[in-house]
Design a protein around this motif. Structure first.
Motif, PDB file in Angstrom:
ATOM      1  N   TYR A  95     -39.226   3.597 -16.392  1.00 19.66           N
ATOM      2  CA  TYR A  95     -38.387   4.756 -16.078  1.00 19.66           C
ATOM      3  C   TYR A  95     -37.165   4.304 -15.307  1.00 19.66           C
ATOM      4  O   TYR A  95     -37.249   3.380 -14.491  1.00 19.66           O
ATOM      5  CB  TYR A  95     -39.167   5.787 -15.246  1.00 19.66           C
ATOM      6  CG  TYR A  95     -40.031   6.702 -16.067  1.00 19.66           C
ATOM      7  CD1 TYR A  95     -39.641   8.016 -16.334  1.00 19.66           C
ATOM      8  CD2 TYR A  95     -41.232   6.254 -16.603  1.00 19.66           C
ATOM      9  CE1 TYR A  95     -40.434   8.864 -17.105  1.00 19.66           C
ATOM     10  CE2 TYR A  95     -42.025   7.091 -17.379  1.00 19.66           C
ATOM     11  CZ  TYR A  95     -41.620   8.393 -17.623  1.00 19.66           C
ATOM     12  OH  TYR A  95     -42.401   9.222 -18.392  1.00 19.66           O
ATOM     13  N   ASP A  96     -36.059   4.958 -15.565  1.00 20.60           N
ATOM     14  CA  ASP A  96     -34.846   4.755 -14.786  1.00 20.60           C
ATOM     15  C   ASP A  96     -35.109   5.348 -13.402  1.00 20.60           C
ATOM     16  O   ASP A  96     -35.253   6.554 -13.243  1.00 20.60           O
ATOM     17  CB  ASP A  96     -33.684   5.475 -15.477  1.00 20.60           C
ATOM     18  CG  ASP A  96     -32.356   5.365 -14.735  1.00 20.60           C
ATOM     19  OD1 ASP A  96     -32.360   4.974 -13.548  1.00 20.60           O
ATOM     20  OD2 ASP A  96     -31.329   5.703 -15.336  1.00 20.60           O
ATOM     21  N   LEU A  97     -35.190   4.494 -12.394  1.00 17.16           N
ATOM     22  CA  LEU A  97     -35.572   4.937 -11.051  1.00 17.16           C
ATOM     23  C   LEU A  97     -34.478   5.705 -10.335  1.00 17.16           C
ATOM     24  O   LEU A  97     -34.758   6.404  -9.350  1.00 17.16           O
ATOM     25  CB  LEU A  97     -35.979   3.742 -10.189  1.00 17.16           C
ATOM     26  CG  LEU A  97     -37.188   2.939 -10.654  1.00 17.16           C
ATOM     27  CD1 LEU A  97     -37.521   1.872  -9.614  1.00 17.16           C
ATOM     28  CD2 LEU A  97     -38.397   3.821 -10.912  1.00 17.16           C
ATOM     29  N   ALA A  98     -33.226   5.578 -10.792  1.00 16.32           N
ATOM     30  CA  ALA A  98     -32.109   6.231 -10.112  1.00 16.32           C
ATOM     31  C   ALA A  98     -32.110   5.833  -8.629  1.00 16.32           C
ATOM     32  O   ALA A  98     -32.217   4.656  -8.314  1.00 16.32           O
ATOM     33  CB  ALA A  98     -32.160   7.742 -10.315  1.00 16.32           C
ATOM     34  N   SER A  99     -32.069   6.793  -7.725  1.00 18.42           N
ATOM     35  CA  SER A  99     -31.951   6.466  -6.295  1.00 18.42           C
ATOM     36  C   SER A  99     -33.221   5.886  -5.667  1.00 18.42           C
ATOM     37  O   SER A  99     -33.169   5.453  -4.511  1.00 18.42           O
ATOM     38  CB  SER A  99     -31.500   7.697  -5.506  1.00 18.42           C
ATOM     39  OG  SER A  99     -30.108   7.882  -5.663  1.00 18.42           O
ATOM     40  N   LEU A 100     -34.315   5.853  -6.392  1.00 16.23           N
ATOM     41  CA  LEU A 100     -35.458   5.092  -5.873  1.00 16.23           C
ATOM     42  C   LEU A 100     -35.089   3.619  -5.741  1.00 16.23           C
ATOM     43  O   LEU A 100     -35.734   2.874  -4.993  1.00 16.23           O
ATOM     44  CB  LEU A 100     -36.682   5.236  -6.785  1.00 16.23           C
ATOM     45  CG  LEU A 100     -37.485   6.529  -6.712  1.00 16.23           C
ATOM     46  CD1 LEU A 100     -38.752   6.409  -7.542  1.00 16.23           C
ATOM     47  CD2 LEU A 100     -37.849   6.895  -5.275  1.00 16.23           C
ATOM     48  N   THR A 101     -34.044   3.196  -6.469  1.00 15.40           N
ATOM     49  CA  THR A 101     -33.520   1.835  -6.318  1.00 15.40           C
ATOM     50  C   THR A 101     -33.183   1.552  -4.857  1.00 15.40           C
ATOM     51  O   THR A 101     -33.370   0.427  -4.371  1.00 15.40           O
ATOM     52  CB  THR A 101     -32.251   1.666  -7.182  1.00 15.40           C
ATOM     53  OG1 THR A 101     -32.593   1.872  -8.555  1.00 15.40           O
ATOM     54  CG2 THR A 101     -31.625   0.298  -7.002  1.00 15.40           C
ATOM     55  N   LYS A 102     -32.703   2.554  -4.150  1.00 12.42           N
ATOM     56  CA  LYS A 102     -32.298   2.380  -2.756  1.00 12.42           C
ATOM     57  C   LYS A 102     -33.448   1.901  -1.876  1.00 12.42           C
ATOM     58  O   LYS A 102     -33.243   1.112  -0.942  1.00 12.42           O
ATOM     59  CB  LYS A 102     -31.745   3.694  -2.199  1.00 12.42           C
ATOM     60  CG  LYS A 102     -30.428   4.154  -2.807  1.00 12.42           C
ATOM     61  CD  LYS A 102     -29.980   5.469  -2.186  1.00 12.42           C
ATOM     62  CE  LYS A 102     -28.600   5.899  -2.668  1.00 12.42           C
ATOM     63  NZ  LYS A 102     -28.596   6.356  -4.063  1.00 12.42           N
ATOM     64  N   VAL A 103     -34.660   2.408  -2.139  1.00  7.92           N
ATOM     65  CA  VAL A 103     -35.797   2.025  -1.296  1.00  7.92           C
ATOM     66  C   VAL A 103     -36.640   0.925  -1.930  1.00  7.92           C
ATOM     67  O   VAL A 103     -37.136   0.035  -1.229  1.00  7.92           O
ATOM     68  CB  VAL A 103     -36.675   3.253  -0.946  1.00  7.92           C
ATOM     69  CG1 VAL A 103     -35.954   4.151   0.033  1.00  7.92           C
ATOM     70  CG2 VAL A 103     -37.091   4.040  -2.184  1.00  7.92           C
ATOM     71  N   VAL A 104     -36.812   0.973  -3.241  1.00  4.73           N
ATOM     72  CA  VAL A 104     -37.630  -0.036  -3.922  1.00  4.73           C
ATOM     73  C   VAL A 104     -36.966  -1.406  -3.849  1.00  4.73           C
ATOM     74  O   VAL A 104     -37.629  -2.413  -3.578  1.00  4.73           O
ATOM     75  CB  VAL A 104     -37.866   0.368  -5.395  1.00  4.73           C
ATOM     76  CG1 VAL A 104     -38.538  -0.760  -6.176  1.00  4.73           C
ATOM     77  CG2 VAL A 104     -38.722   1.631  -5.464  1.00  4.73           C
ATOM     78  N   ALA A 295     -27.477   1.080  -5.153  1.00  5.39           N
ATOM     79  CA  ALA A 295     -27.721   2.519  -5.092  1.00  5.39           C
ATOM     80  C   ALA A 295     -28.549   3.031  -6.252  1.00  5.39           C
ATOM     81  O   ALA A 295     -29.243   4.049  -6.135  1.00  5.39           O
ATOM     82  CB  ALA A 295     -26.394   3.274  -5.050  1.00  5.39           C
ATOM     83  N   ALA A 296     -28.487   2.368  -7.400  1.00  4.92           N
ATOM     84  CA  ALA A 296     -29.212   2.795  -8.605  1.00  4.92           C
ATOM     85  C   ALA A 296     -29.259   1.623  -9.574  1.00  4.92           C
ATOM     86  O   ALA A 296     -28.628   0.585  -9.345  1.00  4.92           O
ATOM     87  CB  ALA A 296     -28.521   3.995  -9.244  1.00  4.92           C
ATOM     88  N   GLY A 297     -30.014   1.800 -10.673  1.00  2.00           N
ATOM     89  CA  GLY A 297     -30.021   0.774 -11.713  1.00  2.00           C
ATOM     90  C   GLY A 297     -31.357   0.163 -12.036  1.00  2.00           C
ATOM     91  O   GLY A 297     -31.548  -0.372 -13.130  1.00  2.00           O
ATOM     92  N   LEU A 298     -32.306   0.205 -11.107  1.00  2.00           N
ATOM     93  CA  LEU A 298     -33.605  -0.393 -11.386  1.00  2.00           C
ATOM     94  C   LEU A 298     -34.426   0.473 -12.336  1.00  2.00           C
ATOM     95  O   LEU A 298     -34.400   1.700 -12.268  1.00  2.00           O
ATOM     96  CB  LEU A 298     -34.401  -0.602 -10.096  1.00  2.00           C
ATOM     97  CG  LEU A 298     -34.003  -1.793  -9.220  1.00  2.00           C
ATOM     98  CD1 LEU A 298     -34.831  -1.794  -7.940  1.00  2.00           C
ATOM     99  CD2 LEU A 298     -34.161  -3.122  -9.973  1.00  2.00           C
TER     100      LEU A 298
END
Length: 415
Positions: A95-104, A295-298
């Protein structure tokens, strides 16, 4: 055409697991009725045609209490037509994590560098980024960036003036502050793009390389990556939006509050119009940063995300090995004056963790993803939904997952 779709939507016959135990631990008793209540929340979203599919996992201690994949990884094409042969969602879908990238990714990387004493939370950002060593910006610290209190703009269409990482870094350095430093929390993507620049300056490595080598490989997160299509080997990816219609609206529609003074929306027209599957939805990450940003991308799977959560719940351990010290974990997961942690949200008023016990931390992603961790109960909830594949509503917005997230955490806290 429609029979197969209806079958998947109504039954979601992918994976259902109650009380999966590790070999060293026998299953704890569970009330089927409680799991049924949680299951019905997701089923109602599917049958109500609110979301195309979802993955949910609830874990307590070493036991996975509830795990299921629902519906479809893609329901509609770019013309909003039902697919004739839709792919069922599985637990293995990225899944495209969107802003979960910030914490993950980003927050965990800063945690590690702080723990290794390569960065100090109260170091001025100007120590690492010369553009921030100015009279206007020299009071901004790493802590300010993590807590969204640096005074930066909440959002800016970077791709109007930048087409790669270095141009993006330069542009953010040139932008004036929008708010007083340290006085209020204003959630900003720009701050986490700057954190990725700090990570690269300190580590002397590209962000994606640092995350893969120093975070994801040690944690065993082998299905977490930027640009999965370029990397190859990933065939199961949930589709998200049909281009960037909402982000285009953010540029063109001044009533949303994101428009930039002096910027002509028509001066750039590189908008995607096809269905995104394996390309990050976030425009700044895709158009201005080649798919890689702090900020995003993962992209990731529920199983990989659980490994990160487990490390945080065990105060920095990977199995029996210490990965990050307890002291550093506690620094990041303690509330500040804005009622949040560093990177992670900790506000019990937020729908994703509404009324959860003290110490609960969480984050969400615009695509429909979320993680909630409740240390008091040693429990975590990961929900991955690709809500954007349903398209924009008549009001020009994506389906609001706030009420569902609130119901999910309420149901989990009753387990």
């Amino acid at each position: 055409m429609h029979n197969s779709i209806l079958f998947f939507l109504l039954l979601g016959p992918i994976t259902l697991l109650f009380c999966q135990s590790s070999p060293a631990l026998s299953p704890q008793p569970a009330t089927a009725k409680k799991f049924k209540a949680l299951d019905s929340l997701l089923q109602s979203e599917l049958t109500g045609d609110k979301i195309p599919g979802a993955v949910i996992q609830v874990k307590k201690g070493k036991q996975i209490l509830f795990q299921r994949a629902y519906g479809l990884s893609q329901k509609y094409n770019a013309q909003h037509q039902l697919l004739s042969n839709p792919e069922p969602t599985t637990l293995e879908h990225l899944y495209d994590l969107a802003s979960l990238t910030k914490v993950v990714g980003t927050t965990t990387a800063i945690m590690l560098l702080v723990d290794q004493k390569q960065i100090g939370l109260d170091d001025p950002v100007g120590k690492y980024i010369p553009a921030f060593d100015t009279s206007e910006k020299n009071k901004i610290t790493i802590r300010h960036l993590l807590s969204h209190s640096a005074g930066l703009r909440e959002w800016y269409p970077l791709y109007y003036r930048a087409s790669n990482k270095q141009e993006t870094y330069r542009l953010i350095g040139e932008l004036p502050l929008a708010f007083p430093v340290g006085k209020q929390r204003r959630y900003s993507d720009l701050g986490f793009v700057l954190l990725s620049q700090v990570i690269e300056q300190v580590s002397k490595m590209p962000l994606e390389q640092f995350l893969e080598q120093q975070i994801f490989k040690p944690l065993g997160m082998l299905h977490t990556t930027y640009n999965p299509l370029k990397k190859g080997g990933f065939t199961k990816i949930a589709a998200t939006s049909h281009g960037n219609p909402y982000e285009k609206r953010m540029v063109y529609d001044a009533s949303l509050g994101f428009s930039v003074k002096g910027l002509d929306p028509k001066q750039w027209d590189g908008w995607r119009t096809y269905t995104l599957k394996g390309e990050v939805n976030d425009g700044n990450t895709w158009y201005a940063n080649e798919g890689i940003s702090g900020a995003a991308g993962l992209f990731s799977t529920v199983g990989d995300l659980q490994k990160l959560v487990d490390m945080l719940l065990t105060k920095g351990k990977i199995g029996e090995r210490k990965f990050i010290s307890t002291q550093t974990i506690e620094q990041f997961l303690s509330k500040d004056q804005f009622n949040n942690g560093l990177g992670w949200m900790m506000d019990p008023g937020n729908p994703v963790m509404k009324n959860a016990p003290a110490g609960t931390f969480a984050h969400t992603g615009f695509t429909g993803t979320s993680i909630v961790v409740v240390p008091q109960a040693n429990i975590s909830v990961i929900v991955l939904i690709n809500r954007q594949n349903m398209g924009l509503s008549g009001k020009g917005t994506y389906y609001d997952l706030g009420p569902l997230r609130q119901k999910v955490i309420a149901a989990v806290l009753k387990l």
